[in-house]
Structure formats: C-alpha cells, structure tokens
Design a protein around this motif. Structure first.
Motif, PDB file in Angstrom:
ATOM      1  N   UNK A 195     -20.108 -13.668  -9.094  1.00 30.09           N
ATOM      2  CA  UNK A 195     -18.854 -13.092  -8.615  1.00 30.09           C
ATOM      3  C   UNK A 195     -19.095 -11.890  -7.713  1.00 30.09           C
ATOM      4  N   UNK A 196     -18.345 -11.840  -6.613  1.00 23.12           N
ATOM      5  CA  UNK A 196     -18.330 -10.694  -5.711  1.00 23.12           C
ATOM      6  C   UNK A 196     -16.895 -10.196  -5.627  1.00 23.12           C
ATOM      7  N   UNK A 197     -16.674  -8.916  -5.903  1.00 21.67           N
ATOM      8  CA  UNK A 197     -15.325  -8.363  -5.958  1.00 21.67           C
ATOM      9  C   UNK A 197     -14.749  -8.265  -4.541  1.00 21.67           C
ATOM     10  N   UNK A 198     -13.960  -9.270  -4.148  1.00 20.76           N
ATOM     11  CA  UNK A 198     -13.436  -9.291  -2.788  1.00 20.76           C
ATOM     12  C   UNK A 198     -11.975  -9.719  -2.720  1.00 20.76           C
ATOM     13  N   UNK A 199     -11.217  -9.466  -3.780  1.00 24.19           N
ATOM     14  CA  UNK A 199      -9.817  -9.879  -3.765  1.00 24.19           C
ATOM     15  C   UNK A 199      -9.008  -9.161  -4.817  1.00 24.19           C
ATOM     16  N   UNK A 200      -7.717  -9.419  -4.825  1.00 27.09           N
ATOM     17  CA  UNK A 200      -6.797  -8.782  -5.753  1.00 27.09           C
ATOM     18  C   UNK A 200      -6.173  -9.795  -6.702  1.00 27.09           C
ATOM     19  N   UNK A 201      -5.779  -9.311  -7.848  1.00 25.27           N
ATOM     20  CA  UNK A 201      -5.020 -10.118  -8.793  1.00 25.27           C
ATOM     21  C   UNK A 201      -3.548 -10.063  -8.361  1.00 25.27           C
ATOM     22  N   UNK A 202      -2.951 -11.223  -8.180  1.00 22.78           N
ATOM     23  CA  UNK A 202      -1.573 -11.289  -7.711  1.00 22.78           C
ATOM     24  C   UNK A 202      -0.671 -11.843  -8.830  1.00 22.78           C
ATOM     25  N   UNK A 203       0.467 -11.213  -9.029  1.00 21.25           N
ATOM     26  CA  UNK A 203       1.467 -11.676  -9.986  1.00 21.25           C
ATOM     27  C   UNK A 203       2.710 -12.046  -9.193  1.00 21.25           C
ATOM     28  N   UNK A 204       3.072 -13.331  -9.219  1.00 21.11           N
ATOM     29  CA  UNK A 204       4.161 -13.836  -8.390  1.00 21.11           C
ATOM     30  C   UNK A 204       5.139 -14.667  -9.225  1.00 21.11           C
ATOM     31  N   UNK A 205       6.247 -15.034  -8.601  1.00 16.78           N
ATOM     32  CA  UNK A 205       7.242 -15.898  -9.239  1.00 16.78           C
ATOM     33  C   UNK A 205       7.624 -15.350 -10.616  1.00 16.78           C
ATOM     34  N   UNK A 206       7.933 -14.060 -10.652  1.00 16.63           N
ATOM     35  CA  UNK A 206       8.209 -13.372 -11.912  1.00 16.63           C
ATOM     36  C   UNK A 206       9.694 -13.531 -12.262  1.00 16.63           C
ATOM     37  N   UNK A 207       9.945 -14.133 -13.399  1.00 15.75           N
ATOM     38  CA  UNK A 207      11.316 -14.365 -13.836  1.00 15.75           C
ATOM     39  C   UNK A 207      11.456 -14.020 -15.313  1.00 15.75           C
ATOM     40  N   UNK A 208      12.524 -13.302 -15.626  1.00 18.39           N
ATOM     41  CA  UNK A 208      12.831 -12.952 -17.006  1.00 18.39           C
ATOM     42  C   UNK A 208      14.203 -13.495 -17.365  1.00 18.39           C
ATOM     43  N   UNK A 209      14.356 -13.900 -18.623  1.00 14.32           N
ATOM     44  CA  UNK A 209      15.609 -14.480 -19.091  1.00 14.32           C
ATOM     45  C   UNK A 209      16.153 -13.644 -20.245  1.00 14.32           C
ATOM     46  N   UNK A 210      17.432 -13.298 -20.160  1.00 17.04           N
ATOM     47  CA  UNK A 210      18.079 -12.551 -21.234  1.00 17.04           C
ATOM     48  C   UNK A 210      18.694 -13.505 -22.241  1.00 17.04           C
ATOM     49  N   UNK A 211      19.164 -12.960 -23.352  1.00 17.23           N
ATOM     50  CA  UNK A 211      19.664 -13.804 -24.446  1.00 17.23           C
ATOM     51  C   UNK A 211      20.873 -14.631 -24.044  1.00 17.23           C
ATOM     52  N   UNK A 212      21.622 -14.166 -23.033  1.00 14.58           N
ATOM     53  CA  UNK A 212      22.799 -14.929 -22.612  1.00 14.58           C
ATOM     54  C   UNK A 212      22.458 -16.016 -21.598  1.00 14.58           C
ATOM     55  N   UNK A 213      21.168 -16.198 -21.296  1.00 12.15           N
ATOM     56  CA  UNK A 213      20.743 -17.239 -20.380  1.00 12.15           C
ATOM     57  C   UNK A 213      20.640 -16.811 -18.936  1.00 12.15           C
ATOM     58  N   UNK A 214      20.979 -15.560 -18.632  1.00  7.68           N
ATOM     59  CA  UNK A 214      20.881 -15.065 -17.258  1.00  7.68           C
ATOM     60  C   UNK A 214      19.426 -14.864 -16.872  1.00  7.68           C
ATOM     61  N   UNK A 215      19.057 -15.349 -15.682  1.00  7.23           N
ATOM     62  CA  UNK A 215      17.695 -15.209 -15.185  1.00  7.23           C
ATOM     63  C   UNK A 215      17.616 -14.087 -14.162  1.00  7.23           C
ATOM     64  N   UNK A 216      16.629 -13.213 -14.317  1.00  7.83           N
ATOM     65  CA  UNK A 216      16.379 -12.142 -13.360  1.00  7.83           C
ATOM     66  C   UNK A 216      15.048 -12.399 -12.671  1.00  7.83           C
ATOM     67  N   UNK A 217      15.039 -12.376 -11.347  1.00  7.27           N
ATOM     68  CA  UNK A 217      13.804 -12.506 -10.574  1.00  7.27           C
ATOM     69  C   UNK A 217      13.311 -11.117 -10.213  1.00  7.27           C
ATOM     70  N   UNK A 218      12.084 -10.805 -10.578  1.00 10.66           N
ATOM     71  CA  UNK A 218      11.512  -9.495 -10.308  1.00 10.66           C
ATOM     72  C   UNK A 218      10.522  -9.578  -9.144  1.00 10.66           C
ATOM     73  N   UNK A 219      10.258  -8.469  -8.498  1.00  6.66           N
ATOM     74  CA  UNK A 219       9.364  -8.440  -7.347  1.00  6.66           C
ATOM     75  C   UNK A 219       7.929  -8.746  -7.758  1.00  6.66           C
TER      76      UNK A 219
END
Length: 225
Positions: free
Chosen positions: A134-158
């Motif tokens: 391994x050569x450290x040449x990149x970043x860890x990316x977190x994408x397509x982030x979605x959270x769901x509340x108890x009432x079923x509403x979905x929130x898309x986060x950056x």
C-alpha cells in the motif's frame, strides 16, 4: 439478518421521501496508516434530529480494505444491526434499529430506537487494513449518506472525506498528535474546559468517551510505539 435483507429493508425505507438536513457527518481518521497496518476510522454525526437507521457508501483508496463496522452512538447497541456489503465498487454500510413495542418486546426490522445520545458523536467506526504494498495516495470518501427517522422521513446528508477529516488524537486541532494534545485532554477531563478542544478527535480509543486512557494512547502515538 443477511446483508441483502438489510439492503432491501433500507431501500424500502428510503422510498419514503427525502429532504436535506442541517445535520452532517465527518470523517475521523488515523494520523497515518502504513503498509500492512490496521487502523480505526470513525464517522461522526452532528445532529439535532434523532434517527433510527442510516445508509452510507464508503469508498477506500486502492490497497485498503474495510472490516468490523460498529456503532458507539446508540444508547443500546444490542437493539441495532450494522452490516456492510459491496455495491458497485464501494462498501455500503447499513444500520437498522429493531422495533420496541409498547409492552417492551423487541422485534427485528424497521424500528423506532434512535441513533442518538449524549455519550459520543461517533455514529460508526470500522477497521481499515493496508495491503503489504500500500502507498498512501488517496482519501476515504463517504457518499450517499441517508438517515431515516422513526416517522419514515429520509434525510440526505452531505458527503464527507478524510481530506478534511479530523485526526484521531489531535485534541487541539493543530494537525499533529503530541504531548500538547494529551495535556489538553487531561484539562478537559478535569473540568477546566480548555479552548480549541475537539472531543471527536480526542477519543483516540473510540470507546465513546475521552479520559486518561486516551491521553496515554496519544503519548503512545507520539512516541511512535
């Protein structure tokens, strides 16, 4: 419950509608990772709203593999199921709570137990292992982030990235891990409330709190052990 079942359940949840939220996630990463090493990475959640489920896609640089996803943010992790599966070249992490009925019984599936409490900002942590070449040449990316509340509403986060992520152990935010961080952490632990203290980065042991164990680990990192 198997990965496919969880992914299907999450897909059904996310069909309930989507809206942008002010809440956000951030990556808390190790200072370095070298060939052959295993390190922990965390994803922190800053939120005003409570959620019962989430999904996020994690893309790692070539040569890194992800394993052992867990959560610290739940008030009782026994009632949540977190799993990971490969989807189109990324690792999709899915977390679902169980459902607690009025009589106190707990049922599997889409639930109402929230991923929120005051113990830790960490919603997820996992191990990354670097290949022998391994050569450290990149970043860890977190994408397509979605959270769901108890009432079923979905929130898309950056999306979030380790490029601007916090460094585990960097309690004072100067992009180094050294004795100043340990001193800052001890001052906070003693109730002195020092300036520029970052509790997400200070929890280098990823156990949901910051204490003298974290200070000792920071010194260990500083000494190169």
């Amino acid at each position: 419950m198997k990965v496919k079942g969880l992914l299907l359940s999450m897909a059904l949840l996310l069909g309930a509608g989507s809206a942008w939220a002010d809440d956000n996630v951030s990556v808390v990463r190790p200072l370095t990772i070298k060939a052959g090493q295993t390190q922990k990475v965390a994803v922190a959640l800053e939120n005003a709203k409570a959620y019962t489920a989430f999904q996020m896609d994690i893309k790692l640089p070539t040569g890194l593999t992800l394993s052992n996803p867990k959560s610290l943010r739940t008030s009782d992790a026994t009632f949540h199921n977190i799993t990971a599966g490969e989807v189109e070249g990324v690792t999709r992490v899915v977390a679902l709570s169980y459902k607690q009925e009025n009589d106190g019984s707990v049922l599997a599936g889409n639930g109402n137990l929230n991923f929120i409490d005051d113990n830790s900002p960490i919603i997820l942590f996992f191990d990354i292992t670097a290949a022998d070449d391994y050569v450290d040449d990149g970043n860890i990316e977190v994408k397509n982030v979605k959270f769901v509340s108890a009432d079923g509403t979905t929130q898309s986060l950056a999306d979030a990235s380790s490029a601007s992520g916090l460094i585990l152990g960097d309690a004072n935010g100067d992009k180094n891990v050294d004795t100043k961080d340990a001193i800052k952490l001890v001052e906070q632990y003693l109730g002195k409330n020092p300036s520029n203290f970052d509790k997400k980065a200070a929890d280098i042991t990823l156990d949901g709190t910051f204490d003298t164990k974290d200070a000792i680990q920071i010194i260990t990192v500083y000494l190169g052990k």
